[in-house]
Design a protein around this motif. Structure first.
Motif, PDB file in Angstrom:
ATOM      1  N   ALA A   1     -42.373 -78.652 -12.711  1.00  0.00           N
ATOM      2  CA  ALA A   1     -42.365 -77.370 -13.668  1.00  0.00           C
ATOM      3  C   ALA A   1     -41.047 -76.719 -13.636  1.00  0.00           C
ATOM      4  CB  ALA A   1     -43.500 -76.526 -13.023  1.00  0.00           C
ATOM      5  N   SER A   2     -40.324 -76.587 -12.641  1.00  0.00           N
ATOM      6  CA  SER A   2     -38.958 -75.895 -12.573  1.00  0.00           C
ATOM      7  C   SER A   2     -38.115 -76.359 -13.266  1.00  0.00           C
ATOM      8  CB  SER A   2     -38.698 -75.582 -10.944  1.00  0.00           C
ATOM      9  OG  SER A   2     -39.489 -74.691 -10.240  1.00  0.00           O
ATOM     10  N   VAL A   3     -38.166 -77.792 -13.346  1.00  0.00           N
ATOM     11  CA  VAL A   3     -37.146 -78.446 -14.137  1.00  0.00           C
ATOM     12  C   VAL A   3     -37.493 -78.299 -15.669  1.00  0.00           C
ATOM     13  CG1 VAL A   3     -35.904 -80.721 -14.694  1.00  0.00           C
ATOM     14  CG2 VAL A   3     -36.520 -80.135 -12.236  1.00  0.00           C
ATOM     15  N   GLY A   4     -38.693 -78.469 -15.860  1.00  0.00           N
ATOM     16  CA  GLY A   4     -39.253 -78.112 -17.347  1.00  0.00           C
ATOM     17  C   GLY A   4     -38.756 -76.720 -18.033  1.00  0.00           C
ATOM     18  N   LEU A   5     -39.046 -75.601 -16.923  1.00  0.00           N
ATOM     19  CA  LEU A   5     -38.432 -74.387 -17.314  1.00  0.00           C
ATOM     20  C   LEU A   5     -36.864 -74.300 -17.670  1.00  0.00           C
ATOM     21  CD1 LEU A   5     -40.562 -72.159 -14.827  1.00  0.00           C
ATOM     22  CD2 LEU A   5     -40.776 -72.353 -17.367  1.00  0.00           C
ATOM     23  N   MET A   6     -36.393 -75.004 -16.665  1.00  0.00           N
ATOM     24  CA  MET A   6     -34.750 -75.085 -17.100  1.00  0.00           C
ATOM     25  C   MET A   6     -34.488 -75.862 -18.255  1.00  0.00           C
ATOM     26  SD  MET A   6     -33.301 -75.353 -13.064  1.00  0.00           S
ATOM     27  CE  MET A   6     -34.102 -76.729 -12.563  1.00  0.00           C
TER      28      MET A   6
ATOM     29  N   ILE B   1     -36.398 -81.850  -2.597  1.00  0.00           N
ATOM     30  CA  ILE B   1     -36.396 -81.694  -4.038  1.00  0.00           C
ATOM     31  C   ILE B   1     -36.911 -80.499  -4.483  1.00  0.00           C
ATOM     32  CG2 ILE B   1     -37.077 -82.547  -6.114  1.00  0.00           C
ATOM     33  CD1 ILE B   1     -36.587 -85.396  -4.859  1.00  0.00           C
ATOM     34  N   LYS B   2     -38.134 -80.130  -3.828  1.00  0.00           N
ATOM     35  CA  LYS B   2     -38.813 -78.798  -4.308  1.00  0.00           C
ATOM     36  C   LYS B   2     -37.905 -77.679  -3.854  1.00  0.00           C
ATOM     37  CE  LYS B   2     -42.892 -75.624  -3.579  1.00  0.00           C
ATOM     38  NZ  LYS B   2     -42.092 -74.389  -3.088  1.00  0.00           N
ATOM     39  N   TYR B   3     -37.313 -77.640  -2.800  1.00  0.00           N
ATOM     40  CA  TYR B   3     -36.445 -76.401  -2.278  1.00  0.00           C
ATOM     41  C   TYR B   3     -35.326 -76.417  -3.448  1.00  0.00           C
ATOM     42  CZ  TYR B   3     -32.888 -74.457   0.358  1.00  0.00           C
ATOM     43  OH  TYR B   3     -31.533 -73.417   0.781  1.00  0.00           O
ATOM     44  N   TRP B   4     -34.515 -77.404  -3.823  1.00  0.00           N
ATOM     45  CA  TRP B   4     -33.321 -77.400  -4.635  1.00  0.00           C
ATOM     46  C   TRP B   4     -33.576 -77.034  -6.124  1.00  0.00           C
ATOM     47  CZ3 TRP B   4     -31.330 -81.007  -8.328  1.00  0.00           C
ATOM     48  CH2 TRP B   4     -29.968 -80.536  -8.784  1.00  0.00           C
ATOM     49  N   THR B   5     -34.702 -77.657  -6.491  1.00  0.00           N
ATOM     50  CA  THR B   5     -35.021 -77.373  -8.086  1.00  0.00           C
ATOM     51  C   THR B   5     -35.596 -75.948  -8.194  1.00  0.00           C
ATOM     52  OG1 THR B   5     -37.431 -78.633  -7.690  1.00  0.00           O
ATOM     53  CG2 THR B   5     -35.249 -80.001  -8.494  1.00  0.00           C
ATOM     54  N   CYS B   6     -36.665 -75.432  -7.357  1.00  0.00           N
ATOM     55  CA  CYS B   6     -37.478 -74.430  -7.577  1.00  0.00           C
ATOM     56  C   CYS B   6     -36.525 -73.224  -7.335  1.00  0.00           C
ATOM     57  CB  CYS B   6     -38.665 -74.342  -6.670  1.00  0.00           C
ATOM     58  SG  CYS B   6     -39.900 -75.518  -7.142  1.00  0.00           S
TER      59      CYS B   6
ATOM     60  N   ARG C   1     -39.327 -64.789 -15.671  1.00  0.00           N
ATOM     61  CA  ARG C   1     -40.368 -64.219 -14.792  1.00  0.00           C
ATOM     62  C   ARG C   1     -41.147 -65.150 -14.121  1.00  0.00           C
ATOM     63  NH1 ARG C   1     -43.830 -61.968 -17.425  1.00  0.00           N
ATOM     64  NH2 ARG C   1     -43.157 -61.735 -19.737  1.00  0.00           N
ATOM     65  N   GLU C   2     -41.553 -66.320 -14.769  1.00  0.00           N
ATOM     66  CA  GLU C   2     -42.212 -67.360 -14.343  1.00  0.00           C
ATOM     67  C   GLU C   2     -41.754 -68.028 -13.166  1.00  0.00           C
ATOM     68  OE1 GLU C   2     -45.962 -69.374 -14.230  1.00  0.00           O
ATOM     69  OE2 GLU C   2     -45.347 -67.925 -15.909  1.00  0.00           O
ATOM     70  N   SER C   3     -40.286 -68.263 -13.187  1.00  0.00           N
ATOM     71  CA  SER C   3     -39.716 -69.306 -12.449  1.00  0.00           C
ATOM     72  C   SER C   3     -39.775 -69.153 -10.815  1.00  0.00           C
ATOM     73  CB  SER C   3     -38.192 -69.415 -12.732  1.00  0.00           C
ATOM     74  OG  SER C   3     -37.294 -67.960 -12.655  1.00  0.00           O
ATOM     75  N   PRO C   4     -39.645 -67.772 -10.454  1.00  0.00           N
ATOM     76  CA  PRO C   4     -39.650 -67.645  -9.190  1.00  0.00           C
ATOM     77  C   PRO C   4     -40.932 -68.182  -8.249  1.00  0.00           C
ATOM     78  CG  PRO C   4     -39.084 -65.517 -10.022  1.00  0.00           C
ATOM     79  CD  PRO C   4     -39.356 -66.566 -11.114  1.00  0.00           C
TER      80      PRO C   4
ATOM     81  N   ILE D   1     -42.132 -69.960  -4.205  1.00  0.00           N
ATOM     82  CA  ILE D   1     -42.705 -69.333  -3.340  1.00  0.00           C
ATOM     83  C   ILE D   1     -44.075 -69.946  -3.019  1.00  0.00           C
ATOM     84  CG2 ILE D   1     -44.051 -67.002  -3.133  1.00  0.00           C
ATOM     85  CD1 ILE D   1     -41.737 -65.826  -4.632  1.00  0.00           C
ATOM     86  N   TRP D   2     -44.879 -70.394  -4.093  1.00  0.00           N
ATOM     87  CA  TRP D   2     -46.133 -71.074  -3.854  1.00  0.00           C
ATOM     88  C   TRP D   2     -45.943 -72.580  -3.283  1.00  0.00           C
ATOM     89  CZ3 TRP D   2     -49.301 -69.899  -8.972  1.00  0.00           C
ATOM     90  CH2 TRP D   2     -49.667 -68.948  -8.983  1.00  0.00           C
ATOM     91  N   GLU D   3     -47.051 -72.775  -2.452  1.00  0.00           N
ATOM     92  CA  GLU D   3     -46.811 -74.162  -1.732  1.00  0.00           C
ATOM     93  C   GLU D   3     -45.717 -74.542  -0.965  1.00  0.00           C
ATOM     94  OE1 GLU D   3     -49.544 -75.569  -2.593  1.00  0.00           O
ATOM     95  OE2 GLU D   3     -49.941 -74.414  -4.398  1.00  0.00           O
ATOM     96  N   GLY D   4     -45.292 -73.283  -0.220  1.00  0.00           N
ATOM     97  CA  GLY D   4     -44.179 -73.408   0.802  1.00  0.00           C
ATOM     98  C   GLY D   4     -42.926 -72.793   0.359  1.00  0.00           C
ATOM     99  N   SER D   5     -42.622 -71.786   0.885  1.00  0.00           N
ATOM    100  CA  SER D   5     -41.350 -71.131   0.421  1.00  0.00           C
ATOM    101  C   SER D   5     -39.972 -72.010   0.902  1.00  0.00           C
ATOM    102  CB  SER D   5     -41.145 -69.608   1.242  1.00  0.00           C
ATOM    103  OG  SER D   5     -41.245 -69.767   2.549  1.00  0.00           O
ATOM    104  N   GLY D   6     -38.918 -71.570   0.615  1.00  0.00           N
ATOM    105  CA  GLY D   6     -37.719 -72.328   1.002  1.00  0.00           C
ATOM    106  C   GLY D   6     -37.417 -72.556   2.176  1.00  0.00           C
ATOM    107  N   ASN D   7     -37.718 -71.699   3.189  1.00  0.00           N
ATOM    108  CA  ASN D   7     -37.651 -71.919   4.580  1.00  0.00           C
ATOM    109  C   ASN D   7     -38.687 -73.202   4.983  1.00  0.00           C
ATOM    110  OD1 ASN D   7     -35.476 -70.111   4.842  1.00  0.00           O
ATOM    111  ND2 ASN D   7     -36.814 -68.656   5.870  1.00  0.00           N
ATOM    112  N   VAL D   8     -40.103 -72.881   4.392  1.00  0.00           N
ATOM    113  CA  VAL D   8     -40.994 -73.696   4.994  1.00  0.00           C
ATOM    114  C   VAL D   8     -40.490 -75.418   4.583  1.00  0.00           C
ATOM    115  CG1 VAL D   8     -43.373 -74.324   4.652  1.00  0.00           C
ATOM    116  CG2 VAL D   8     -42.848 -72.387   5.060  1.00  0.00           C
TER     117      VAL D   8
END
Length: 548
Positions: A309-314, A386-391, A421-424, A428-435
């Motif tokens: 979804a993050s890549v789709g938004l970009m 990949i979730k970390y970097w793309t999101c 507004r949607e992108s952050p 955050i969901w399904e595990g933040s960056g540190n997680v």
């Protein structure tokens, strides 16, 4: 259509709406990534999807669903608890179109087992295109799809629910799931006192015959209008996973009491709630005390969707920016012909090319993981990276896309303010960056040999590209350090960049070289466009990003 005319001026030098387009045909990077990862034969199906979701009608549904947000109806007029969430018809229409396309179930067979390649790649391509139109409604779509992985450990529940999950129908009726044409599932894990630390959950589950009575709360439970939820609660043997339907088996409404809907920055079309369970009916999924192990099967898939979804938004942000700049003239030139704007747009296009190549490579791993140990290891190690970097890339990218439109990008009449507004939320969901970084470290510690082989493969796939060898060494050294957690963000980002370079190199070696030179070799500034690309490369990137 005649131009608008006012008493003082005419409306001109404005771009027309970017609608009634084929989102698949216009996206060269997507088409090539799908083909490279096993989906070439589905080009006609994906083009049909792209034309439908690129229509003005779908764009209008997205606008209406976000401007008319969900409302919680706690009681009826007689004072009886109702606990229903009402939505604008546009939301239900978006859900119906996504369900018809199988976004909630097409990666599963009728028995709930993986459908096999290239189901993940094809579904991801559709999910990516839909995300660029309206992302909020995809939350219950994602969770419904992912829930099947968790229910697989409880065959009796999977057997009875899969015939309803497996239909391509959307049924918004407030009724027992067993009586409906189709169903959706949500998830409830986090509580006030714990958040990410779900082991500190206080919600209790007490055995009641063959089922359980669950009492407690959830601080965040998204998509409260779903027909059932997978929730975590403390049973006698520890934290466990439960299937909690909206209706009990006798047809009465389950004791799931919604306290309020969250007032969120974005994700406005989708409802997220705080909820109390007052002795709610639930059925055990898996073993008592193994709740995290059970529900993590679901979380792995929702993380995958956050990245897609993050890549789709970009991608949508890039397309709207390019479309606008090709119509807008400034200083006697179209914006898209101005050297600085071309530098910005081409750099953004390169980022999107690498991102879509990477997520499609990840989806190929999901496709083949059931039959390939190597692909399964890639999936486990790279999904959080990949979730970390793309999101985390998406908000800054979408801000840059907004700036390409100037004031037109900042106002709510356009789609980019909503995208921004949607992108952050995906980070955050399904595990933040540190997680995510901690999960990469956890995967490394558990599967050190497999991780070493993945890094070796990435080194081979990027051999000779600028900065790739150095990146491989840096990643290896960082993860071998005793204090790896302190530098995990840098190492995980470098791992994602290396994997993106490898994925792009399999599709477009010239663009992989550009990406490696500007990202791995340390020649990229802090802002888009702060690189020097050859005029021919700029032209090719822009033509590929959105054919004129």
């Amino acid at each position: 259509m005649a131009k608008a005319s006012f008493a003082t001026h005419e409306v001109l030098n404005q771009s027309p709406p970017f609608v009634d387009v084929d989102l698949f045909a216009l996206d060269t990077a997507l088409r090539e990534a799908v083909a490279a990862n096993g989906g070439a034969a589905a080009a006609k199906e994906l083009a049909q999807f792209g034309r439908h979701w690129g229509s003005a009608a779908m764009a209008e549904r997205g606008r209406l669903a976000n401007e008319n947000t969900p409302k919680l109806r706690t009681f009826d007029s007689r004072g009886n608890r109702r606990d229903q969430v009402e939505f604008h018809p546009a939301y239900h229409e978006l859900m119906a179109h996504s369900a018809h396309a199988g976004l909630h179930n097409s990666t599963w067979g009728a028995d709930g087992r993986p459908a096999g390649a290239p189901a993940e790649v094809l579904r991801a391509a559709k999910f990516y295109m839909a995300a660029g139109v309206e992302t909020g409604h995809l939350c219950p779509i994602t969770m419904t799809r992912a829930s099947v992985a968790a229910l697989a450990v409880q065959p009796d529940i999977l057997k009875k629910t899969m015939p309803v999950i497996g239909t391509r129908a959307y049924d918004p009726a407030f009724a027992p799931w067993s009586s409906k044409r189709g169903m959706t599932l949500g998830m409830g894990m986090t509580e006030k006192q714990g958040g990410t630390d779900v082991r500190s959950n206080m919600t209790r589950a007490e055995r009641d015959g063959g089922a359980y009575r669950i009492t407690g709360h959830k601080w965040f439970m998204s998509a409260p209008m779903c027909d059932a939820f997978l929730v975590l609660a403390q049973a006698d043997q520890g934290l466990s996973c439960f299937f909690m339907p909206r209706f009990r088996t006798d047809g009465s409404v389950n004791a799931i009491q919604f306290q309020r809907l969250k007032d969120k920055l974005g994700n406005r079309s989708n409802a997220s709630s705080e909820v109390e369970f007052v002795g709610a009916y639930g059925e055990l999924v898996g073993e008592e005390g193994k709740g995290i192990r059970t529900i993590i099967q679901m979380v792995q898939l929702t993380r995958q969707d956050c990245a897609i979804a993050s890549v789709g938004l970009m991608r949508s942000g890039l397309a709207h920016a390019l479309h606008h700049t090709r119509y807008r003239s400034v200083f006697q030139k179209h914006l898209s012909d101005q050297p600085l704007m071309r530098a910005v747009l081409s750099d953004m296009a390169l980022h999107v090319e690498a991102s879509i190549a990477l997520v499609m490579r990840l989806c190929r791993a999901f496709d083949h993981a059931p039959v390939s140990a190597d692909e399964a290891a890639y999936m486990r190690l790279l999904t959080p990276a990949i979730k970390y970097w793309t999101c985390k890339s998406a908000p800054g990218f979408l801000y840059e896309a907004m700036e390409c439109l100037g004031g037109n990008g900042y106002v709510e009449e356009g789609i980019l303010a909503r995208h921004y507004r949607e992108s952050p939320v995906n980070a955050i969901w399904e595990g933040s960056g540190n997680v995510m970084c901690l999960d990469v470290l956890r995967a490394l510690s558990r599967e050190a040999e497999a991780a070493a082989e993945i890094l070796k493969s990435l080194a081979q796939e990027t051999k000779g590209l600028p900065g790739a060898g150095e990146a491989v060494n840096q990643i290896g050294q960082a993860f071998r350090r005793g204090d790896a957690e302190g530098i995990a963000r840098l190492a995980v980002e470098k791992l994602a960049l290396l994997a993106a370079t490898a994925a792009l190199n399999a599709i477009s070696p010239r663009h992989a070289e550009l990406f490696a030179n500007t990202r791995l070799a340390g020649n990229h500034g802090g802002m888009y466009g702060a690189v020097e690309l050859a005029p021919d490369d700029i032209g090719r990137l822009l033509d590929r990003a959105l054919p004129a």
